[in-house]
Design a protein around this motif. Structure first.
Motif, short mmCIF file in Angstrom:
data_model
loop_
_atom_site.label_atom_id
_atom_site.label_comp_id
_atom_site.label_asym_id
_atom_site.label_seq_id
_atom_site.Cartn_x
_atom_site.Cartn_y
_atom_site.Cartn_z
N TYR A 1 27.73 37.22 72.73
CA TYR A 1 27.22 36.24 71.76
C TYR A 1 25.69 36.19 71.81
O TYR A 1 25.01 36.21 70.78
N LYS A 2 25.17 36.15 73.02
CA LYS A 2 23.71 36.01 73.16
C LYS A 2 22.96 37.24 72.63
O LYS A 2 21.88 37.12 72.06
N ILE B 1 30.27 38.70 61.57
CA ILE B 1 29.81 39.02 62.93
C ILE B 1 30.16 37.87 63.88
O ILE B 1 30.74 38.07 64.94
N TYR B 2 29.82 36.65 63.46
CA TYR B 2 30.03 35.52 64.37
C TYR B 2 31.50 35.12 64.47
O TYR B 2 32.01 34.87 65.55
N SER B 3 32.20 35.07 63.33
CA SER B 3 33.54 34.50 63.42
C SER B 3 34.59 35.52 63.84
O SER B 3 35.52 35.21 64.56
N GLU B 4 34.44 36.76 63.42
CA GLU B 4 35.49 37.73 63.74
C GLU B 4 35.24 38.44 65.05
O GLU B 4 36.17 38.86 65.72
N ASN B 5 33.98 38.64 65.37
CA ASN B 5 33.72 39.53 66.50
C ASN B 5 33.10 38.86 67.71
O ASN B 5 33.00 39.46 68.75
N ARG C 1 25.19 36.44 53.85
CA ARG C 1 25.92 35.42 54.62
C ARG C 1 27.27 35.96 55.11
O ARG C 1 27.72 35.70 56.22
N ARG C 2 27.90 36.77 54.23
CA ARG C 2 29.21 37.30 54.59
C ARG C 2 29.13 38.20 55.83
O ARG C 2 30.02 38.19 56.68
N ILE C 3 28.06 38.95 55.95
CA ILE C 3 27.92 39.83 57.13
C ILE C 3 27.76 38.98 58.39
O ILE C 3 28.46 39.18 59.39
#
Ligand code: FAD
Length: 372
Positions: A182-183, A161-165, A155-157
Protein backbone atom coordinates in the motif's frame (compact mmCIF):
# COMPACT_ATOMS: atom_id res chain seq x y z
CA UNK A 1 4.17 21.63 14.10
CA UNK A 2 4.84 20.69 10.47
CA UNK A 3 8.33 19.62 11.51
CA UNK A 4 6.99 17.38 14.30
CA UNK A 5 4.84 15.49 11.84
CA UNK A 6 7.96 14.35 10.04
CA UNK A 7 10.55 13.71 12.71
CA UNK A 8 12.08 10.45 13.85
CA UNK A 9 12.55 7.32 11.83
CA UNK A 10 10.45 6.79 8.69
CA UNK A 11 7.95 4.05 9.58
CA UNK A 12 9.11 0.55 8.50
CA UNK A 13 12.52 1.98 7.53
CA UNK A 14 15.86 2.54 9.18
CA UNK A 15 16.63 6.24 8.57
CA UNK A 16 15.04 9.42 9.86
CA UNK A 17 13.33 12.20 7.93
CA UNK A 18 16.05 14.77 8.50
CA UNK A 19 18.75 12.43 7.25
CA UNK A 20 16.74 11.68 4.13
CA UNK A 21 16.29 15.41 3.45
CA UNK A 22 19.98 16.10 3.92
CA UNK A 23 21.09 13.16 1.80
CA UNK A 24 18.71 14.10 -0.93
CA UNK A 25 19.79 17.72 -1.02
CA UNK A 26 23.52 17.15 -0.74
CA UNK A 27 24.15 13.83 -2.50
CA UNK A 28 21.31 12.08 -4.26
CA UNK A 29 19.46 14.84 -6.06
CA UNK A 30 22.60 16.47 -7.56
CA UNK A 31 24.00 13.10 -8.71
CA UNK A 32 20.72 11.91 -10.15
CA UNK A 33 20.15 15.17 -12.00
CA UNK A 34 23.40 14.47 -13.83
CA UNK A 35 22.76 10.77 -14.35
CA UNK A 36 19.34 11.22 -15.95
CA UNK A 37 20.87 13.38 -18.66
CA UNK A 38 23.30 10.68 -19.83
CA UNK A 39 22.28 8.73 -22.95
CA UNK A 40 22.02 5.49 -21.02
CA UNK A 41 19.44 6.86 -18.66
CA UNK A 42 17.62 9.35 -20.79
CA UNK A 43 16.24 6.73 -23.16
CA UNK A 44 13.47 4.42 -22.11
CA UNK A 45 12.47 1.49 -24.27
CA UNK A 46 8.76 1.01 -23.96
CA UNK A 47 5.66 -0.32 -25.65
CA UNK A 48 3.24 2.55 -25.37
CA UNK A 49 0.61 1.08 -27.58
CA UNK A 50 -0.92 -1.80 -25.71
CA UNK A 51 -4.13 -3.67 -25.12
CA UNK A 52 -5.72 -2.88 -21.81
CA UNK A 53 -6.35 -6.30 -20.27
CA UNK A 54 -9.07 -5.14 -17.87
CA UNK A 55 -11.56 -3.12 -19.89
CA UNK A 56 -11.25 -4.65 -23.36
CA UNK A 57 -14.42 -3.10 -24.75
CA UNK A 58 -13.94 0.51 -23.90
CA UNK A 59 -11.78 1.54 -26.84
CA UNK A 60 -9.10 3.03 -24.58
CA UNK A 61 -6.32 1.65 -26.72
CA UNK A 62 -7.90 2.84 -29.92
CA UNK A 63 -6.97 6.30 -28.76
CA UNK A 64 -3.36 5.87 -29.78
CA UNK A 65 -3.46 8.91 -31.97
CA UNK A 66 -6.18 11.38 -31.69
CA UNK A 67 -6.74 11.29 -35.41
CA UNK A 68 -9.96 9.59 -34.30
CA UNK A 69 -11.14 13.09 -33.45
CA UNK A 70 -10.61 14.23 -37.00
CA UNK A 71 -12.02 11.25 -38.90
CA UNK A 72 -15.42 11.48 -40.55
CA UNK A 73 -17.98 9.90 -38.29
CA UNK A 74 -18.39 6.90 -40.59
CA UNK A 75 -14.81 5.90 -39.85
CA UNK A 76 -15.19 5.91 -36.08
CA UNK A 77 -14.94 2.54 -34.40
CA UNK A 78 -18.35 1.43 -33.15
CA UNK A 79 -17.39 1.86 -29.52
CA UNK A 80 -16.73 5.57 -30.03
CA UNK A 81 -20.21 6.18 -31.29
CA UNK A 82 -21.81 4.91 -28.10
CA UNK A 83 -22.49 7.81 -25.75
CA UNK A 84 -21.25 5.90 -22.71
CA UNK A 85 -18.76 3.12 -22.47
CA UNK A 86 -19.02 1.48 -19.08
CA UNK A 87 -19.63 4.78 -17.40
CA UNK A 88 -17.13 6.80 -19.41
CA UNK A 89 -18.26 9.04 -22.23
CA UNK A 90 -16.31 8.81 -25.46
CA UNK A 91 -15.49 12.51 -25.04
CA UNK A 92 -13.80 11.75 -21.74
CA UNK A 93 -11.58 9.25 -23.45
CA UNK A 94 -10.89 10.91 -26.79
CA UNK A 95 -9.98 14.29 -25.38
CA UNK A 96 -7.49 12.98 -22.86
CA UNK A 97 -5.23 11.96 -25.73
CA UNK A 98 -5.99 15.08 -27.72
CA UNK A 99 -4.18 17.45 -25.38
CA UNK A 100 -0.80 18.42 -26.86
CA UNK A 101 0.85 18.39 -23.43
CA UNK A 102 -0.15 14.72 -23.04
CA UNK A 103 1.56 13.60 -26.27
CA UNK A 104 4.94 11.94 -26.23
CA UNK A 105 7.75 13.56 -28.22
CA UNK A 106 9.49 10.70 -30.02
CA UNK A 107 12.36 12.72 -31.48
CA UNK A 108 15.61 10.94 -30.75
CA UNK A 109 19.16 12.17 -30.84
CA UNK A 110 21.14 11.29 -33.96
CA UNK A 111 23.07 8.90 -31.75
CA UNK A 112 21.85 5.39 -32.55
CA UNK A 113 20.93 3.33 -29.57
CA UNK A 114 21.41 -0.38 -29.64
CA UNK A 115 18.77 -2.65 -28.15
CA UNK A 116 18.72 -3.97 -24.62
CA UNK A 117 17.32 -7.34 -23.76
CA UNK A 118 14.65 -7.97 -21.22
CA UNK A 119 14.49 -10.65 -18.58
CA UNK A 120 11.50 -11.93 -16.67
CA UNK A 121 10.42 -10.21 -13.55
CA UNK A 122 7.82 -12.05 -11.45
CA UNK A 123 6.63 -8.71 -10.03
CA UNK A 124 5.63 -7.11 -13.32
CA UNK A 125 3.24 -7.87 -16.15
CA UNK A 126 5.41 -8.48 -19.18
CA UNK A 127 3.80 -7.72 -22.50
CA UNK A 128 6.92 -6.25 -23.94
CA UNK A 129 8.23 -9.14 -25.95
CA UNK A 130 7.80 -7.86 -29.48
CA UNK A 131 10.66 -5.51 -30.26
CA UNK A 132 8.87 -4.23 -33.36
CA UNK A 133 6.23 -2.61 -31.19
CA UNK A 134 8.66 -0.91 -28.84
CA UNK A 135 10.05 2.57 -29.14
CA UNK A 136 12.83 4.47 -27.45
CA UNK A 137 11.62 7.61 -25.78
CA UNK A 138 13.92 10.44 -24.80
CA UNK A 139 12.77 11.24 -21.27
CA UNK A 140 14.52 14.61 -21.30
CA UNK A 141 12.10 15.69 -24.01
CA UNK A 142 9.13 14.26 -22.13
CA UNK A 143 9.24 15.41 -18.52
CA UNK A 144 6.65 14.15 -16.09
CA UNK A 145 4.29 17.10 -15.59
CA UNK A 146 0.69 18.24 -15.84
CA UNK A 147 -1.05 16.75 -18.89
CA UNK A 148 -4.71 17.48 -18.28
CA UNK A 149 -5.47 13.78 -17.74
CA UNK A 150 -8.29 13.77 -15.21
CA UNK A 151 -11.91 12.78 -14.71
CA UNK A 152 -13.45 9.28 -14.73
CA UNK A 153 -10.74 7.68 -16.86
CA UNK A 154 -7.93 8.62 -14.45
CA UNK A 155 -10.10 8.00 -11.41
CA UNK A 156 -10.96 4.51 -12.63
CA UNK A 157 -7.28 3.52 -12.73
CA UNK A 158 -6.57 4.78 -9.21
CA UNK A 159 -9.77 3.15 -7.90
CA UNK A 160 -8.79 -0.16 -9.46
CA UNK A 161 -5.29 0.09 -8.02
CA UNK A 162 -6.48 0.84 -4.50
CA UNK A 163 -9.63 -1.24 -4.28
CA UNK A 164 -8.76 -4.33 -6.28
CA UNK A 165 -5.08 -4.70 -5.73
CA UNK A 166 -4.12 -2.97 -2.61
CA UNK A 167 -6.13 -3.53 0.54
CA UNK A 168 -7.73 -0.65 2.43
CA UNK A 169 -5.52 1.19 4.83
CA UNK A 170 -5.27 1.75 7.75
CA UNK A 171 -6.45 -1.61 8.92
CA UNK A 172 -5.28 -3.54 11.93
CA UNK A 173 -5.57 -6.73 9.93
CA UNK A 174 -2.88 -5.74 7.47
CA UNK A 175 0.40 -7.48 7.96
CA UNK A 176 3.63 -5.62 7.35
CA UNK A 177 4.08 -6.92 3.79
CA UNK A 178 0.58 -5.80 2.75
CA UNK A 179 1.15 -2.44 4.38
CA UNK A 180 4.34 -2.08 2.37
CA UNK A 181 2.54 -2.67 -0.92
CA UNK A 182 0.00 0.00 0.00
CA UNK A 183 2.72 2.44 0.98
CA UNK A 184 4.65 1.91 -2.24
CA UNK A 185 1.55 2.67 -4.30
CA UNK A 186 0.53 5.63 -2.20
CA UNK A 187 4.12 6.95 -2.37
CA UNK A 188 4.05 6.59 -6.15
CA UNK A 189 0.72 8.44 -6.25
CA UNK A 190 2.17 11.27 -4.11
CA UNK A 191 5.15 11.48 -6.43
CA UNK A 192 2.94 11.76 -9.53
CA UNK A 193 0.82 14.48 -7.88
CA UNK A 194 3.93 16.42 -6.84
CA UNK A 195 5.30 16.28 -10.39
CA UNK A 196 1.98 17.60 -11.69
CA UNK A 197 2.06 20.46 -9.17
CA UNK A 198 5.74 21.24 -9.77
CA UNK A 199 5.27 21.68 -13.52
CA UNK A 200 1.73 22.89 -14.14
CA UNK A 201 0.07 24.67 -17.06
CA UNK A 202 -0.84 27.91 -15.27
CA UNK A 203 -2.12 29.83 -18.26
CA UNK A 204 -3.20 27.80 -21.26
CA UNK A 205 -3.67 30.78 -23.60
CA UNK A 206 -0.08 31.94 -23.07
CA UNK A 207 1.39 28.47 -22.58
CA UNK A 208 2.75 29.54 -19.19
CA UNK A 209 4.10 26.72 -17.00
CA UNK A 210 5.10 26.88 -13.34
CA UNK A 211 4.47 25.61 -9.83
CA UNK A 212 0.96 25.13 -8.48
CA UNK A 213 1.48 25.12 -4.72
CA UNK A 214 -2.25 25.01 -3.94
CA UNK A 215 -2.54 21.77 -5.85
CA UNK A 216 0.54 20.38 -4.12
CA UNK A 217 -0.98 21.18 -0.73
CA UNK A 218 -4.48 19.92 -1.60
CA UNK A 219 -3.34 16.61 -3.03
CA UNK A 220 -0.34 15.72 -0.90
CA UNK A 221 0.95 18.06 1.81
CA UNK A 222 -2.26 18.29 3.79
CA UNK A 223 -2.24 14.48 4.21
CA UNK A 224 0.74 13.51 6.42
CA UNK A 225 0.26 9.86 5.47
CA UNK A 226 0.84 10.63 1.80
CA UNK A 227 4.05 12.49 2.62
CA UNK A 228 5.25 9.66 4.87
CA UNK A 229 4.53 7.12 2.15
CA UNK A 230 6.60 9.14 -0.30
CA UNK A 231 9.56 9.01 2.09
CA UNK A 232 9.00 5.30 2.57
CA UNK A 233 9.00 4.62 -1.17
CA UNK A 234 12.14 6.71 -1.57
CA UNK A 235 14.01 4.67 1.06
CA UNK A 236 12.70 1.38 -0.30
CA UNK A 237 14.10 2.15 -3.76
CA UNK A 238 17.31 3.52 -2.29
CA UNK A 239 17.83 0.21 -0.48
CA UNK A 240 17.41 -1.66 -3.78
CA UNK A 241 20.06 0.57 -5.32
CA UNK A 242 22.51 0.00 -2.45
CA UNK A 243 21.84 -3.75 -2.46
CA UNK A 244 22.61 -3.85 -6.18
CA UNK A 245 25.67 -1.57 -5.82
CA UNK A 246 28.25 -4.10 -6.89
CA UNK A 247 26.20 -5.06 -9.91
CA UNK A 248 25.47 -1.45 -10.86
CA UNK A 249 29.14 -0.59 -10.56
CA UNK A 250 30.21 -3.37 -12.94
CA UNK A 251 27.43 -3.08 -15.49
CA UNK A 252 28.25 -1.74 -18.94
CA UNK A 253 26.55 1.53 -19.73
CA UNK A 254 27.18 1.17 -23.41
CA UNK A 255 25.30 3.37 -25.85
CA UNK A 256 27.85 3.76 -28.62
CA UNK A 257 29.25 7.00 -27.20
CA UNK A 258 32.35 6.04 -25.18
CA UNK A 259 32.91 9.47 -23.61
CA UNK A 260 29.35 9.74 -22.38
CA UNK A 261 29.31 6.12 -21.26
CA UNK A 262 32.45 6.56 -19.16
CA UNK A 263 30.86 9.57 -17.55
CA UNK A 264 27.75 7.50 -16.74
CA UNK A 265 29.87 4.84 -15.08
CA UNK A 266 31.80 7.36 -13.04
CA UNK A 267 28.64 9.21 -11.94
CA UNK A 268 27.16 5.89 -10.93
CA UNK A 269 30.18 5.05 -8.77
CA UNK A 270 30.08 8.45 -7.12
CA UNK A 271 26.47 7.85 -6.22
CA UNK A 272 26.84 4.28 -5.01
CA UNK A 273 29.92 4.76 -2.88
CA UNK A 274 29.27 8.21 -1.53
CA UNK A 275 30.75 8.26 2.02
CA UNK A 276 27.98 10.53 3.31
CA UNK A 277 25.31 8.09 2.11
CA UNK A 278 27.12 5.12 3.61
CA UNK A 279 27.63 6.85 6.94
CA UNK A 280 24.23 8.44 7.37
CA UNK A 281 21.91 5.75 6.04
CA UNK A 282 23.75 2.46 5.48
CA UNK A 283 20.56 0.38 5.48
CA UNK A 284 17.64 2.50 4.24
CA UNK A 285 15.19 -0.42 4.54
CA UNK A 286 15.64 -3.87 6.04
CA UNK A 287 14.18 -6.41 3.66
CA UNK A 288 15.48 -9.37 5.68
CA UNK A 289 12.70 -9.17 8.24
CA UNK A 290 9.90 -9.81 5.73
CA UNK A 291 8.15 -12.96 4.50
CA UNK A 292 8.96 -14.78 7.71
CA UNK A 293 6.61 -17.30 9.26
CA UNK A 294 4.54 -20.08 7.76
CA UNK A 295 2.43 -17.84 5.56
CA UNK A 296 5.50 -16.19 4.01
CA UNK A 297 5.66 -17.93 0.61
CA UNK A 298 1.89 -17.80 0.09
CA UNK A 299 1.78 -14.13 1.04
CA UNK A 300 4.60 -13.32 -1.32
CA UNK A 301 2.77 -14.98 -4.21
CA UNK A 302 -0.39 -13.07 -3.42
CA UNK A 303 1.32 -9.68 -3.19
CA UNK A 304 3.38 -10.43 -6.28
CA UNK A 305 0.13 -11.09 -8.18
CA UNK A 306 -1.37 -7.83 -6.89
CA UNK A 307 1.64 -5.82 -8.00
CA UNK A 308 1.58 -7.57 -11.40
CA UNK A 309 -2.05 -6.48 -11.80
CA UNK A 310 -1.07 -2.93 -10.95
CA UNK A 311 1.65 -3.04 -13.58
CA UNK A 312 -0.83 -4.40 -16.16
CA UNK A 313 -3.22 -1.56 -15.30
CA UNK A 314 -0.68 0.89 -16.68
CA UNK A 315 -1.70 -0.22 -20.18
CA UNK A 316 -5.16 1.22 -19.46
CA UNK A 317 -3.95 4.74 -18.67
CA UNK A 318 -5.69 6.91 -21.27
CA UNK A 319 -3.01 9.58 -21.74
CA UNK A 320 0.17 8.74 -23.53
CA UNK A 321 2.64 10.68 -21.42
CA UNK A 322 1.01 9.51 -18.19
CA UNK A 323 1.22 5.93 -19.50
CA UNK A 324 4.91 6.45 -20.29
CA UNK A 325 5.73 7.64 -16.76
CA UNK A 326 3.31 5.22 -15.11
CA UNK A 327 4.96 2.29 -16.89
CA UNK A 328 8.46 3.53 -16.15
CA UNK A 329 7.84 4.05 -12.46
CA UNK A 330 5.92 0.82 -11.91
CA UNK A 331 8.67 -1.05 -13.77
CA UNK A 332 11.17 0.70 -11.53
CA UNK A 333 9.30 -0.30 -8.38
CA UNK A 334 8.93 -3.84 -9.77
CA UNK A 335 12.69 -4.01 -10.27
CA UNK A 336 13.28 -2.81 -6.72
CA UNK A 337 10.83 -5.48 -5.45
CA UNK A 338 12.69 -8.09 -7.45
CA UNK A 339 16.09 -7.02 -6.15
CA UNK A 340 14.91 -6.96 -2.56
CA UNK A 341 12.59 -9.94 -2.46
CA UNK A 342 13.39 -12.29 -5.33
CA UNK A 343 17.18 -12.31 -5.26
CA UNK A 344 19.12 -14.09 -2.56
CA UNK A 345 22.44 -12.51 -1.79
CA UNK A 346 24.84 -10.42 -3.82
CA UNK A 347 26.29 -13.33 -5.75
CA UNK A 348 22.85 -14.10 -7.18
CA UNK A 349 22.26 -10.60 -8.41
CA UNK A 350 24.33 -10.87 -11.55
CA UNK A 351 22.40 -13.97 -12.61
CA UNK A 352 18.83 -13.18 -11.74
CA UNK A 353 18.82 -9.45 -12.24
CA UNK A 354 20.79 -10.45 -15.26
CA UNK A 355 23.68 -9.08 -17.18
CA UNK A 356 22.72 -10.22 -20.62
CA UNK A 357 24.86 -12.30 -22.92
CA UNK A 358 26.25 -9.26 -24.70
CA UNK A 359 26.97 -7.60 -21.40
CA UNK A 360 24.14 -5.15 -21.81
CA UNK A 361 22.07 -3.84 -19.00
CA UNK A 362 18.40 -4.71 -18.87
CA UNK A 363 16.05 -1.75 -19.31
CA UNK A 364 14.22 -2.20 -16.07
CA UNK A 365 17.46 -2.08 -14.10
CA UNK A 366 17.95 1.51 -14.90
CA UNK A 367 14.36 2.53 -14.44
CA UNK A 368 14.29 2.07 -10.74
CA UNK A 369 16.85 4.83 -10.39
CA UNK A 370 14.36 7.22 -11.90
CA UNK A 371 12.17 6.69 -8.96
CA UNK A 372 14.56 8.50 -6.64
P1 FAD B 1 -6.32 11.64 -7.95
O1 FAD B 1 -4.87 11.96 -7.90
O2 FAD B 1 -6.88 11.03 -9.20
O3 FAD B 1 -6.64 10.70 -6.70
C1 FAD B 1 -7.82 9.88 -6.63
C2 FAD B 1 -8.10 9.56 -5.16
O4 FAD B 1 -7.03 8.76 -4.64
C3 FAD B 1 -8.12 10.79 -4.23
O5 FAD B 1 -9.40 11.36 -4.20
C4 FAD B 1 -7.72 10.20 -2.89
O6 FAD B 1 -8.81 9.60 -2.26
C5 FAD B 1 -6.75 9.10 -3.28
N1 FAD B 1 -5.34 9.54 -3.19
C6 FAD B 1 -4.76 10.61 -3.81
N2 FAD B 1 -3.44 10.65 -3.56
C7 FAD B 1 -3.18 9.60 -2.73
C8 FAD B 1 -2.00 9.12 -2.11
N3 FAD B 1 -0.81 9.70 -2.30
N4 FAD B 1 -2.11 8.03 -1.31
C9 FAD B 1 -3.29 7.42 -1.11
N5 FAD B 1 -4.43 7.83 -1.69
C10 FAD B 1 -4.39 8.91 -2.48
N6 FAD B 1 -1.86 13.51 -14.65
C11 FAD B 1 -1.00 14.43 -15.15
O7 FAD B 1 -1.38 15.60 -15.29
N7 FAD B 1 0.30 14.10 -15.46
C12 FAD B 1 0.77 12.83 -15.32
O8 FAD B 1 1.93 12.54 -15.64
C13 FAD B 1 -0.12 11.83 -14.81
N8 FAD B 1 0.28 10.55 -14.67
C14 FAD B 1 -0.62 9.61 -14.23
C15 FAD B 1 -0.20 8.28 -14.13
C16 FAD B 1 -1.09 7.32 -13.72
C17 FAD B 1 -0.61 5.89 -13.63
C18 FAD B 1 -2.43 7.66 -13.41
C19 FAD B 1 -3.42 6.60 -12.98
C20 FAD B 1 -2.85 8.98 -13.49
C21 FAD B 1 -1.96 9.97 -13.90
N9 FAD B 1 -2.34 11.31 -13.99
C22 FAD B 1 -1.46 12.23 -14.48
C23 FAD B 1 -3.64 11.74 -13.48
C24 FAD B 1 -3.53 12.20 -11.99
O9 FAD B 1 -2.86 11.23 -11.22
C25 FAD B 1 -4.90 12.45 -11.34
O10 FAD B 1 -5.69 11.29 -11.46
C26 FAD B 1 -5.65 13.62 -11.94
O11 FAD B 1 -4.84 14.77 -11.90
C27 FAD B 1 -6.95 13.89 -11.15
O12 FAD B 1 -6.66 14.13 -9.78
P2 FAD B 1 -7.69 14.06 -8.59
O13 FAD B 1 -7.61 15.32 -7.81
O14 FAD B 1 -9.05 13.67 -9.10
O15 FAD B 1 -7.16 12.93 -7.60
Amino acid sequence: QEKDKYSGVVEDCCCDYETVNQLNEQVLHPSLQELVKTPFFRYFKVKLWCDCPFWPDDGMCRLRDCSVCECPETEFPESFKKPFIRGLSSDDLACQEGKPEAAVDRTLDSQAFRGWTETDNPWTHDDETDNAEMTYVNLQLNPERYTGYTGPSARRIWDAIYSENCPTYPSKQLCQEERILYKLISGLHSSISIHIAADYLLDEANNLWGQNLTLMYDRVLRYPDRVRNLYFTFLFVLRAVTKAAEYLEQAEYETGNPMEDLKTQSLMKQLLYNPQLQAACPLPFDEAKLWKGQRGPELKQKIQGQFRNISALMDCVGCEKCRLWGKLQVLGLGTALKILFSVNGEEHLSQTVSITSNGRFETSHSNFLFYL
